[in-house]
Design a protein around this motif. Sequence first.
Motif, PDB file in Angstrom:
ATOM      1  N   LEU A   1      10.524   6.595 -16.025  1.00  0.00           N
ATOM      2  CA  LEU A   1       9.988   6.162 -14.748  1.00  0.00           C
ATOM      3  C   LEU A   1       8.479   6.014 -14.921  1.00  0.00           C
ATOM      4  O   LEU A   1       7.836   6.922 -15.439  1.00  0.00           O
ATOM      5  CB  LEU A   1      10.303   7.205 -13.672  1.00  0.00           C
ATOM      6  CG  LEU A   1       9.925   6.875 -12.228  1.00  0.00           C
ATOM      7  CD1 LEU A   1      10.690   5.663 -11.735  1.00  0.00           C
ATOM      8  CD2 LEU A   1      10.198   8.072 -11.327  1.00  0.00           C
ATOM      9  N   PRO A   2       7.882   4.868 -14.568  1.00  0.00           N
ATOM     10  CA  PRO A   2       6.446   4.668 -14.811  1.00  0.00           C
ATOM     11  C   PRO A   2       5.609   5.856 -14.320  1.00  0.00           C
ATOM     12  O   PRO A   2       5.798   6.336 -13.196  1.00  0.00           O
ATOM     13  CB  PRO A   2       6.130   3.390 -14.036  1.00  0.00           C
ATOM     14  CG  PRO A   2       7.419   2.634 -14.039  1.00  0.00           C
ATOM     15  CD  PRO A   2       8.484   3.680 -13.935  1.00  0.00           C
ATOM     16  N   SER A   3       4.703   6.322 -15.173  1.00  0.00           N
ATOM     17  CA  SER A   3       3.902   7.503 -14.836  1.00  0.00           C
ATOM     18  C   SER A   3       3.018   7.277 -13.620  1.00  0.00           C
ATOM     19  O   SER A   3       2.631   8.233 -12.947  1.00  0.00           O
ATOM     20  CB  SER A   3       3.052   7.906 -16.045  1.00  0.00           C
ATOM     21  OG  SER A   3       2.180   6.838 -16.412  1.00  0.00           O
ATOM     22  N   ASP A   4       2.681   6.024 -13.330  1.00  0.00           N
ATOM     23  CA  ASP A   4       1.824   5.717 -12.183  1.00  0.00           C
ATOM     24  C   ASP A   4       2.624   5.417 -10.922  1.00  0.00           C
ATOM     25  O   ASP A   4       2.111   4.772 -10.003  1.00  0.00           O
ATOM     26  CB  ASP A   4       0.933   4.505 -12.508  1.00  0.00           C
ATOM     27  CG  ASP A   4      -0.078   4.814 -13.600  1.00  0.00           C
ATOM     28  OD1 ASP A   4      -0.437   5.990 -13.746  1.00  0.00           O
ATOM     29  OD2 ASP A   4      -0.482   3.868 -14.310  1.00  0.00           O
ATOM     30  N   ILE A   5       3.872   5.863 -10.862  1.00  0.00           N
ATOM     31  CA  ILE A   5       4.691   5.600  -9.686  1.00  0.00           C
ATOM     32  C   ILE A   5       4.017   6.122  -8.426  1.00  0.00           C
ATOM     33  O   ILE A   5       4.221   5.618  -7.326  1.00  0.00           O
ATOM     34  CB  ILE A   5       6.100   6.221  -9.863  1.00  0.00           C
ATOM     35  CG1 ILE A   5       7.074   5.706  -8.799  1.00  0.00           C
ATOM     36  CG2 ILE A   5       6.035   7.745  -9.844  1.00  0.00           C
ATOM     37  CD1 ILE A   5       7.460   4.279  -8.956  1.00  0.00           C
ATOM     38  N   GLY A   6       3.160   7.135  -8.586  1.00  0.00           N
ATOM     39  CA  GLY A   6       2.447   7.708  -7.448  1.00  0.00           C
ATOM     40  C   GLY A   6       1.453   6.758  -6.818  1.00  0.00           C
ATOM     41  O   GLY A   6       0.937   7.042  -5.724  1.00  0.00           O
ATOM     42  N   ASN A   7       1.161   5.625  -7.480  1.00  0.00           N
ATOM     43  CA  ASN A   7       0.258   4.622  -6.886  1.00  0.00           C
ATOM     44  C   ASN A   7       0.872   3.961  -5.652  1.00  0.00           C
ATOM     45  O   ASN A   7       0.153   3.412  -4.819  1.00  0.00           O
ATOM     46  CB  ASN A   7      -0.081   3.537  -7.910  1.00  0.00           C
ATOM     47  CG  ASN A   7      -0.934   4.062  -9.037  1.00  0.00           C
ATOM     48  OD1 ASN A   7      -1.475   5.163  -8.957  1.00  0.00           O
ATOM     49  ND2 ASN A   7      -1.065   3.276 -10.108  1.00  0.00           N
TER      50      ASN A   7
ATOM     51  N   SER B   1       5.719  -0.944 -16.099  1.00  0.00           N
ATOM     52  CA  SER B   1       4.701  -0.186 -15.366  1.00  0.00           C
ATOM     53  C   SER B   1       3.907  -1.073 -14.419  1.00  0.00           C
ATOM     54  O   SER B   1       3.336  -0.582 -13.445  1.00  0.00           O
ATOM     55  CB  SER B   1       3.763   0.516 -16.350  1.00  0.00           C
ATOM     56  OG  SER B   1       3.118  -0.434 -17.186  1.00  0.00           O
ATOM     57  N   PHE B   2       3.879  -2.412 -14.673  1.00  0.00           N
ATOM     58  CA  PHE B   2       3.066  -3.267 -13.805  1.00  0.00           C
ATOM     59  C   PHE B   2       3.625  -3.332 -12.379  1.00  0.00           C
ATOM     60  O   PHE B   2       2.931  -3.769 -11.458  1.00  0.00           O
ATOM     61  CB  PHE B   2       2.897  -4.676 -14.378  1.00  0.00           C
ATOM     62  CG  PHE B   2       4.160  -5.421 -14.692  1.00  0.00           C
ATOM     63  CD1 PHE B   2       5.011  -5.876 -13.697  1.00  0.00           C
ATOM     64  CD2 PHE B   2       4.496  -5.703 -16.022  1.00  0.00           C
ATOM     65  CE1 PHE B   2       6.163  -6.583 -13.985  1.00  0.00           C
ATOM     66  CE2 PHE B   2       5.657  -6.398 -16.325  1.00  0.00           C
ATOM     67  CZ  PHE B   2       6.492  -6.849 -15.311  1.00  0.00           C
ATOM     68  N   LEU B   3       4.860  -2.900 -12.167  1.00  0.00           N
ATOM     69  CA  LEU B   3       5.394  -2.890 -10.808  1.00  0.00           C
ATOM     70  C   LEU B   3       4.676  -1.869  -9.931  1.00  0.00           C
ATOM     71  O   LEU B   3       4.731  -1.954  -8.701  1.00  0.00           O
ATOM     72  CB  LEU B   3       6.900  -2.598 -10.831  1.00  0.00           C
ATOM     73  CG  LEU B   3       7.793  -3.678 -11.456  1.00  0.00           C
ATOM     74  CD1 LEU B   3       9.252  -3.252 -11.413  1.00  0.00           C
ATOM     75  CD2 LEU B   3       7.621  -5.020 -10.745  1.00  0.00           C
ATOM     76  N   THR B   4       3.992  -0.900 -10.548  1.00  0.00           N
ATOM     77  CA  THR B   4       3.238   0.078  -9.755  1.00  0.00           C
ATOM     78  C   THR B   4       1.953  -0.529  -9.192  1.00  0.00           C
ATOM     79  O   THR B   4       1.214   0.150  -8.458  1.00  0.00           O
ATOM     80  CB  THR B   4       2.915   1.320 -10.593  1.00  0.00           C
ATOM     81  OG1 THR B   4       2.111   0.948 -11.719  1.00  0.00           O
ATOM     82  CG2 THR B   4       4.181   1.989 -11.086  1.00  0.00           C
ATOM     83  N   ASN B   5       1.663  -1.801  -9.530  1.00  0.00           N
ATOM     84  CA  ASN B   5       0.531  -2.496  -8.922  1.00  0.00           C
ATOM     85  C   ASN B   5       0.842  -2.968  -7.503  1.00  0.00           C
ATOM     86  O   ASN B   5      -0.073  -3.368  -6.769  1.00  0.00           O
ATOM     87  CB  ASN B   5       0.131  -3.715  -9.768  1.00  0.00           C
ATOM     88  CG  ASN B   5      -0.346  -3.327 -11.153  1.00  0.00           C
ATOM     89  OD1 ASN B   5      -0.888  -2.234 -11.337  1.00  0.00           O
ATOM     90  ND2 ASN B   5      -0.131  -4.202 -12.120  1.00  0.00           N
ATOM     91  N   LEU B   6       2.123  -2.933  -7.121  1.00  0.00           N
ATOM     92  CA  LEU B   6       2.536  -3.439  -5.806  1.00  0.00           C
ATOM     93  C   LEU B   6       2.303  -2.356  -4.757  1.00  0.00           C
ATOM     94  O   LEU B   6       3.222  -1.729  -4.230  1.00  0.00           O
ATOM     95  CB  LEU B   6       4.009  -3.858  -5.844  1.00  0.00           C
ATOM     96  CG  LEU B   6       4.385  -4.883  -6.923  1.00  0.00           C
ATOM     97  CD1 LEU B   6       5.897  -5.123  -6.944  1.00  0.00           C
ATOM     98  CD2 LEU B   6       3.648  -6.200  -6.702  1.00  0.00           C
ATOM     99  N   THR B   7       1.056  -2.116  -4.430  1.00  0.00           N
ATOM    100  CA  THR B   7       0.676  -0.951  -3.621  1.00  0.00           C
ATOM    101  C   THR B   7       1.087  -1.064  -2.159  1.00  0.00           C
ATOM    102  O   THR B   7       0.945  -0.097  -1.412  1.00  0.00           O
ATOM    103  CB  THR B   7      -0.841  -0.728  -3.716  1.00  0.00           C
ATOM    104  OG1 THR B   7      -1.522  -1.938  -3.358  1.00  0.00           O
ATOM    105  CG2 THR B   7      -1.230  -0.336  -5.136  1.00  0.00           C
TER     106      THR B   7
END
Length: 912
Positions: free
Chosen positions: A141-147, A118-124
Amino acid sequence: MMLTVLSIDITGIGISGGFPSGFCRIRTLQNLSLPGNSLNGTISSESISLCSHLRNLNLSANVFVGELPEFVPDFVNLQSLDLSLNNFSGEIPASFGRFPALRVLCLFDNFLNGTIPSFLTNLTELTRFELAYNPFKPGPLPSDIGNLTKLENLWLPYSNLIGEIPHSIGNLARLNNLDLSNNNLSGEIPNSIGGLRSAVQIELYLNHLSGELPESLSNLTALLKFDASQNNLTGTLPEKVAGMPLLSLNLNDNYLEGDIPQTLAWNPNLIQLKLFNNKFSGVLPAELGRYSDLEDFDVSGNELTGGLPRDLCFRKKLQRLVAFNNRFLDDLPDSYGGCNSLSYVRIFNNELSGEVPIPFWSLPELEFLELRNNRFGGSIPPSISGARGLTELLISGNNFSGQVPEEICRLQQLVVIDASRNQFSSEIPSCITELKLQKLDLQENIFSGEIPSRVSSWTELTELNLSSNRFSGKIPAELGNLPVLTYLDLSGNLLSGEIPAELTKLKLNKFNLSDNKLEGKVPSGFNQKFFLSSLMGNPNLCSPDLKPLPPCPKSRPATIYVIAVLATAAILLLMSLLWFFKTKSHSFGSNPRRAWKVMKFQQVGFSEEDVLSSLTDENLIGTGGSGRVHRVKLKTGQTVAVKKLWGGYRKSDTEAVFRSEVETLGRIRHGNIVKLLSSCSGEEYRVLVYEYMENGSLGDVLHGEKGGGLLDWPKRFKIAIGAAQGLAYLHHDCVPPILHRDVKSNNILLDEEFCPRVADFGLAKTLRRGDGEADSVMSRVAGSYGYIAPEYAYTLKVTEKSDVYSYGVVLMELITGKRPNDSSFGENKDIVKWVTEAALSSPEPTSDDDCNCCQDLGQLVDPRMDSSTCDYEEIEKVLNVALLCTSTFPMSRPSMRRVVELLKDHKLAPPK
């Protein structure tokens, strides 16, 4: 003056060794690009830390192994990181989530086996997020993919995703391409998907998605391709979705029901419509195709009725018409006869009737025609000769009648004819033996006359079924010389005379001569209970001991008169033959330099006269699809192989094969590719001279009379690597690259030390690039049954990955010792399906003693191999490479260069 180095780009020049971190000591360097080489080993965190000032780092398409390196926090300027197409394994390190400026992250096609963190969703700042084709542990699929709101490409097929598509996916308003195909996603497609307003392509196929299509899809005004096929979707197709500006709509293999919306027919942008394997019913919209440039139409596997839309090819753009397994009625529309763009037709298993429009038979681009199991009538017109590119004609199970026209013999690309279960009559055109057929099925018709005897050109024929007709006369003995014929059924005819002893040379999986008028003694090769049912119904057949056939009468002593007559005839025949060969030899030897054009590609110590005078039947060692091969021992003591190509009525094909062999082999040099020594060409003949291979072909050694016992495992592994190296050279080191297009065990020759040489380049083609397409492809028929990649049946295209698939089949032959279409596999199974099923069901090995692979892999390993030579880990490695090479999807297959590396270095995990 001081130079400032900003970029280093060393792409595809074959450099090897470890990661060259020394480049990063150039403090001004911003871009380091080293893709497409042979860099190997691991990358340590220490060495990569030297590159912290880079903005772009591309190490793709090399052979790096081990875990991904940890990146120090100093990589604050890195914008693009591409480590794809390597052999990295393990988890994605936490440091990969701490690149504040990263826009591109490509890790696809490795062996990463953790989960997608999930930390890959930090790559905004990401615009490209590509992790496809990795054996990740099952995870969501990471739930925060929308980031990742700046994302334009989210590419995650074959990533072992489970769970539902996160609702936050709708936040990706800039996304152009969403590809979550070939995973195990479940649940409904979220309504939030309507937020992907920039999406041009959405790929959700081959998952376990359920529920109905969300109405919000109609918000996607930029969407051109939507594929949610092969899921568990239910309900009907929303009318608003059908009216979207789509180029391609794929909803096949779901549970969609109801009528197909009329709005689809009014969509002016529709190019591809695929709705197969659903439960659509009713009648197709009559206007389909009238207002759009429809190219690809597939509604097979539904419950559609009525007639096919007459305007489907109104814009003259339709290329693929697939509508099998429905309940279509009526005639084939006359308008289809003017669809000159049509190349691929499958409308079998319907209730279509009437006569096929005469112009339809001669469509100039037609390559594949399947009309099986309908109610069509009428005859095949002579104009069928206009369909010059036709490769397969499948019209069985109809009411076609009349005579098969001789003009069918002009279809030189035709390899499969299935006209069984019709009402064809009269004789088969004798010229049909000029075609290079692989399958001929004419059973259950009213054909009469004799079976054509001049069948020497049928060197690729694997199946011949003429049963249940009215053929008479004798069985041609020449059938026994067909090298790959495995299916022969001549039952239920009026054939007479004796069974030719030559037929016993065939390696038959299916054999049936029952219910004819055959007579005489059963040849010893068929005189066993296994063949008894294939011989019954011939009252005048006899056998010395095979019951219930009657015993053969004892032969009467020949009279001296008869012996004298026969002896005289034999002497006269011998003298005639001697005279013939003497005059033939003189014709070859007379003034050869004036009659022949000679090209020499190697330093040779012989002349063309030495070669041409030795092309006699005594030196014949084989007959192939393109000609006859002779073993010629020269005066110098050197032995060469000489191929004399077919002439006469096959002159145009001969010229193409000759030109391909000369152009290909004349300019390449590699230790695993057969050497072309010289060529001779004249008005009537084309002759090619090669180095002689003492042990013949791999196919002969594995499947011939010598048996695979000659090849222990070390020899087989050596052959696997050598053949791979030869193909890798063709694909990657030749400019332009060369496709072999007919890779098979019979085209891999073995020298006296069993070193392999790839041979027979009669179908080879160069692959030219730079013409606006990523890959050029060829559509001419290529390959042999059992070796042809599955996508060829649908696309009729050949690429590098077609060669890779065929090579994977050869690996399976090396492991199992079986032919690609062995009868032991069972109904509708080839070696790929059989090996795949067996490999996936095999238990893990318990020890390495005495080739436990022979037990742990069940029936996979050839029992003829010396068990003391077995190396379980090596066999398992080759097996896994074979499974990769024969993947259903071409993109999943490795390149031949990568195959070589996998065989030499990498230990693949066993298949799950």
